[in-house]
Design a protein around this motif. Structure first.
Motif, mmCIF file in Angstrom:
data_model
loop_
_atom_site.group_PDB
_atom_site.id
_atom_site.type_symbol
_atom_site.label_atom_id
_atom_site.label_comp_id
_atom_site.label_asym_id
_atom_site.label_seq_id
_atom_site.Cartn_x
_atom_site.Cartn_y
_atom_site.Cartn_z
ATOM 1 N N ILE A 141 0.851 -1.196 0.000
ATOM 2 C CA ILE A 141 0.000 0.000 0.000
ATOM 3 C C ILE A 141 0.890 1.251 0.000
ATOM 4 O O ILE A 141 1.638 1.480 0.951
ATOM 5 C CB ILE A 141 -0.894 0.027 1.260
ATOM 6 C CG1 ILE A 141 -1.672 -1.293 1.382
ATOM 7 C CG2 ILE A 141 -1.853 1.202 1.238
ATOM 8 C CD1 ILE A 141 -2.224 -1.543 2.774
ATOM 9 N N ALA A 142 0.845 2.017 -1.074
ATOM 10 C CA ALA A 142 1.684 3.216 -1.169
ATOM 11 C C ALA A 142 0.796 4.458 -1.176
ATOM 12 O O ALA A 142 -0.179 4.525 -1.921
ATOM 13 C CB ALA A 142 2.514 3.164 -2.436
ATOM 14 N N SER A 143 1.153 5.420 -0.357
ATOM 15 C CA SER A 143 0.331 6.631 -0.236
ATOM 16 C C SER A 143 0.299 7.418 -1.542
ATOM 17 O O SER A 143 1.302 7.548 -2.242
ATOM 18 C CB SER A 143 0.921 7.503 0.867
ATOM 19 O OG SER A 143 0.360 8.780 0.800
ATOM 20 N N THR A 144 -0.876 7.947 -1.869
ATOM 21 C CA THR A 144 -0.974 8.857 -3.028
ATOM 22 C C THR A 144 -0.811 10.301 -2.572
ATOM 23 O O THR A 144 -0.997 11.227 -3.325
ATOM 24 C CB THR A 144 -2.348 8.713 -3.705
ATOM 25 O OG1 THR A 144 -3.352 8.820 -2.694
ATOM 26 C CG2 THR A 144 -2.491 7.404 -4.430
ATOM 27 N N ARG A 145 -0.510 10.462 -1.287
ATOM 28 C CA ARG A 145 -0.298 11.773 -0.661
ATOM 29 C C ARG A 145 -1.554 12.634 -0.658
ATOM 30 O O ARG A 145 -1.488 13.854 -0.621
ATOM 31 C CB ARG A 145 0.831 12.548 -1.341
ATOM 32 C CG ARG A 145 2.173 11.878 -1.171
ATOM 33 C CD ARG A 145 3.229 12.785 -1.703
ATOM 34 N NE ARG A 145 4.518 12.142 -1.707
ATOM 35 C CZ ARG A 145 5.586 12.688 -1.151
ATOM 36 N NH1 ARG A 145 5.515 13.840 -0.558
ATOM 37 N NH2 ARG A 145 6.741 12.065 -1.210
ATOM 38 N N MET A 146 -2.701 11.977 -0.756
ATOM 39 C CA MET A 146 -3.928 12.755 -0.672
ATOM 40 C C MET A 146 -4.187 13.153 0.781
ATOM 41 O O MET A 146 -4.902 14.089 1.068
ATOM 42 C CB MET A 146 -5.114 11.934 -1.189
ATOM 43 C CG MET A 146 -5.154 11.847 -2.696
ATOM 44 S SD MET A 146 -6.310 10.602 -3.228
ATOM 45 C CE MET A 146 -7.827 11.338 -2.678
ATOM 46 N N LEU A 147 -3.597 12.384 1.683
ATOM 47 C CA LEU A 147 -3.778 12.666 3.107
ATOM 48 C C LEU A 147 -2.407 12.943 3.708
ATOM 49 O O LEU A 147 -1.384 12.544 3.159
ATOM 50 C CB LEU A 147 -4.361 11.432 3.812
ATOM 51 C CG LEU A 147 -5.738 10.972 3.351
ATOM 52 C CD1 LEU A 147 -5.974 9.552 3.813
ATOM 53 C CD2 LEU A 147 -6.811 11.894 3.906
ATOM 54 N N ALA A 199 -3.911 6.255 9.731
ATOM 55 C CA ALA A 199 -5.192 6.096 10.426
ATOM 56 C C ALA A 199 -6.254 5.605 9.458
ATOM 57 O O ALA A 199 -7.049 4.725 9.777
ATOM 58 C CB ALA A 199 -5.606 7.431 11.043
ATOM 59 N N LYS A 200 -6.230 6.144 8.257
ATOM 60 C CA LYS A 200 -7.244 5.773 7.265
ATOM 61 C C LYS A 200 -7.075 4.306 6.854
ATOM 62 O O LYS A 200 -8.055 3.562 6.731
ATOM 63 C CB LYS A 200 -7.114 6.714 6.050
ATOM 64 C CG LYS A 200 -8.158 6.533 5.002
ATOM 65 C CD LYS A 200 -9.513 7.059 5.471
ATOM 66 C CE LYS A 200 -10.580 6.671 4.467
ATOM 67 N NZ LYS A 200 -11.901 6.646 5.031
ATOM 68 N N VAL A 201 -5.817 3.919 6.646
ATOM 69 C CA VAL A 201 -5.564 2.518 6.259
ATOM 70 C C VAL A 201 -6.151 1.574 7.307
ATOM 71 O O VAL A 201 -6.884 0.635 6.993
ATOM 72 C CB VAL A 201 -4.042 2.255 6.099
ATOM 73 C CG1 VAL A 201 -3.754 0.763 5.986
ATOM 74 C CG2 VAL A 201 -3.505 2.983 4.872
ATOM 75 N N PHE A 202 -5.871 1.891 8.573
ATOM 76 C CA PHE A 202 -6.379 1.009 9.627
ATOM 77 C C PHE A 202 -7.895 1.065 9.725
ATOM 78 O O PHE A 202 -8.546 0.066 9.994
ATOM 79 C CB PHE A 202 -5.740 1.352 10.975
ATOM 80 C CG PHE A 202 -4.347 0.827 11.062
ATOM 81 C CD1 PHE A 202 -4.116 -0.546 11.035
ATOM 82 C CD2 PHE A 202 -3.255 1.671 11.131
ATOM 83 C CE1 PHE A 202 -2.834 -1.057 11.087
ATOM 84 C CE2 PHE A 202 -1.971 1.177 11.180
ATOM 85 C CZ PHE A 202 -1.750 -0.188 11.158
ATOM 86 N N SER A 203 -8.451 2.265 9.500
ATOM 87 C CA SER A 203 -9.909 2.353 9.659
ATOM 88 C C SER A 203 -10.613 1.559 8.564
ATOM 89 O O SER A 203 -11.702 1.038 8.771
ATOM 90 C CB SER A 203 -10.373 3.807 9.687
ATOM 91 O OG SER A 203 -10.307 4.343 8.390
#
Ligand SMILES: Nc1ncnc2c1ncn2[C@@H]1O[C@H](COP(=O)(O)OP(=O)(O)O)[C@@H](O)[C@H]1O
Ligand SMILES: N[C@@H](CC(=O)OP(=O)(O)O)C(=O)O
Length: 551
Positions: free
Chosen positions: A407-413, A420-424
């Motif tokens: 899972i690689a961040s798109t830097r939207m967050l 936190a979002k990944v876990f949620s």
């Protein structure tokens, strides 16, 4: 199917993933973690100001547990009975392979009687492969049509096994006949409904333990040893209503202790208890504790009665250095801590149920793993602590069929928000990463994650867990990587458990067995690794905290 996840983000923070992972410093570019069997747990504290108790409960049953705890008897049954002579000394659990035939049942009876100084509670699993056969029969019933349900092959196998056993043990067949008839009716019902719900599945598999314990109790009585059969769901084994994976609730302990002690006081007889089964606290229906759950039944009884020892009798000489079906030169591990045993079980060693160490650890009751086919073998003794000074590696565990999520961040967050979002997302979908059951569920996760990240899903992976003394992580890793490098294997992810007894490596599934064999040879068959521990250490000697390997 199991899953492991790797998250890429851009932050410099301390990151704690879940139960099994330590606080890991995150590299600026990547963070690696394996999210493993982690039913959603909450810590629940209940107290009256002067005292409190804390317990782990699943999120889904939080309310239920509060109520169950409130309704629990205030008095501690064991303390109340401190003046009484101790009625039971140990619990002895015999798995399916130990009671697979009439002959095995006789041998188990002899084994129990060979310890006259013990006053045991006996826990039994279903005979041989009965649980698997019940499940197969149920699945066939869904599509075979009502008129064919009686002809299901697995039903015949189950009938034949149990009828032959009562005949060979010369006990009254009525002990099993009504159950076998009821089982056939149930399969017809499933055929009629053309569906097999999780609740029905649990009811269906409960026949296995209900039959084996009735046969065994009848046999003991026949040979003059007074025994009493108990269905766990009738004597206070209260669980969450998570069919096929019920969690034991606290109310179980006083209820089971009260029932077993009361009965003993009125009329002493060896209790023969069904392993694996419980009763859902809300539905009142039969639940099961997850495959291999009879180990948990045994440790729960051990804690409930405050026994001196919990014995789990298997078909191997104890916990071994690896699964003997993967590599036959595995050897017994004489001593283990609860942490090591729990980690081993969590990471897939079939020999112990993943939750079974919890009651033993809480009650500080030693667990002995023994071989019913070879009772003279010393087995493995599992305790709270042990001398780890000479321990490098204890055991190697392989978990197959793992899917890895990259899972690689798109830097939207922002960085914090991303994690936190990944876990949620996992939480919202009620997925503890290692227990993702179907690819459909995985599709859902990927769909959600793709809203904030670039997701790569790699199937056909395996987790190799190195259980041992992570104080010597550098030595373990140095050797492990040398072995794998020699074999030309690429490790795709690595993670260290918070318990300090486990390092996990992810490799391709089709290479995993070969890796286990090579690692076993190097760690356990090429001289004493502990000799290396006397070499001077460079640096401050602190164990490895994190490492990320890119493929
Ligand atoms: N590290 C290990 N040590 C011993 N046995 C293991 C290990 N890993 C996997 N196993 C498997 O676990 C089996 C015993 O567990 P299980 O079948 O659940 O026993 P039972 O049904 O008797 O309770 C062994 O036959 C072996 O194949
Ligand atoms: N019979 C159940 C429960 C159990 O604990 O079995 P065993 O002890 O044979 O692993 C199962 O097969 O899952």
């Amino acid at each position: 199917m199991a899953a492991a996840a790797r998250v890429r983000c851009h932050c410099n923070a301390l990151f704690t993933s879940h139960r099994n992972s330590s606080t890991l410093p995150i590299s600026p570019s990547r963070v690696g973690f394996t999210a493993l069997k982690c039913p959603r747990k909450f810590l629940l504290s209940i107290g009256d100001g002067s005292s409190s108790c804390t317990r782990n409960v699943s999120g889904s049953c939080l309310k239920g547990t509060v109520r169950a705890v409130m309704e629990e008897e205030k008095t501690d049954v064991i303390k109340e009975r401190e003046g009484d002579e101790k009625r039971f000394t140990c619990v002895m659990k015999f798995g399916g392979s130990s009671v697979a035939t009439a002959e095995r049942m006789r041998e188990v009876a002899d084994l129990i009687l060979a310890f006259p100084e013990e006053s045991p509670v006996i826990v039994l699993s279903a005979m041989g492969k009965t649980t698997n056969n019940l499940l197969l029969a149920g699945e066939k019933a869904v599509s075979c049509g009502v008129s064919n349900a009686s002809e299901i092959e697995e039903l015949s196998v189950i009938k034949e096994l149990h009828l032959r056993t009562v005949k060979e043990l010369k006990i009254d067949p009525s002990v099993v006949t009504s159950f076998l008839e009821e089982l056939e009716q149930l399969l017809k019902g499933i055929a009629m409904m053309k569906e097999l719900t999780l609740r029905t599945r649990d009811y269906l598999v409960s026949f296995g333990e209900c039959l084996s314990t009735r046969i065994f109790a009848a046999y003991l009585n026949k040979i003059g040893v007074k025994a009493r059969q108990y269905d766990a769901f009738e004597i206070g084994f209260i669980t969450t209503d998570d069919f096929t994976n019920g969690d034991i609730l606290e109310a179980t302990y006083p209820a089971v202790a009260k029932r077993l002690y009361d009965d003993w006081m009125h009329d002493p007889a060896i209790p023969i208890v069904t392993g694996f089964l419980g009763k859902g606290w809300k539905t009142g229906a039969i639940t099961t504790l997850g495959r291999g759950g009879s180990d948990l039944t045994a440790t729960t009884i051990g804690k409930a009665l405050g026994l001196q020892e919990i014995q789990v009798w298997k078909d191997v000489d104890g916990v071994l250095t690896c699964d003997p079906t993967i590599y036959k030169r595995a050897t017994p591990v004489p001593f283990l801590t609860f942490d090591e045993a729990a980690e081993l079980a969590y990471f897939g060693a079939q020999v112990l149920h993943p939750q079974s160490m919890r009651p033993a650890r809480e009650g500080e009751i030693p667990v002995r793993v023994k071989n019913s086919y070879n009772p003279k073998a010393p087995g493995t003794i599992i305790t709270k602590t042990r001398d780890m000074t000479k321990t490098v590696l204890t055991s190697i565990v392989l978990k197959r069929n793992v899917t890895m999520l990259d899972i690689a961040s798109t830097r939207m967050l922002g960085q914090v928000g991303f994690l936190a979002k990944v876990f949620s997302i996992f939480e919202d979908l009620e997925i503890s990463v290692d227990v993702v059951a179907t690819s459909e569920e995985l599709d859902h996760v990927v769909e959600e994650l793709e809203k904030i990240a670039v997701v790569n899903l790699s199937k056909g992976r395996a987790i190799i867990s190195l259980i041992g003394n992570v104080q010597h992580s550098s030595l373990i890793l140095e050797r492990a990587f040398h072995v794998l490098w020699t074999k030309g294997i690429n490790v795709q992810m690595i993670s260290q458990g918070a318990s300090k007894v486990n390092i996990s490596l992810i490799v391709n599934d089709d290479e995993a067995e070969g890796c286990v064999e090579a690692l076993h040879k190097s760690f356990f068959e090429s001289g004493d690794l502990s000799e290396l521990l006397i070499q001077p250490r460079l640096g401050n000697g602190s164990p490895l905290r994190t490492m990320q390997v890119e493929n």
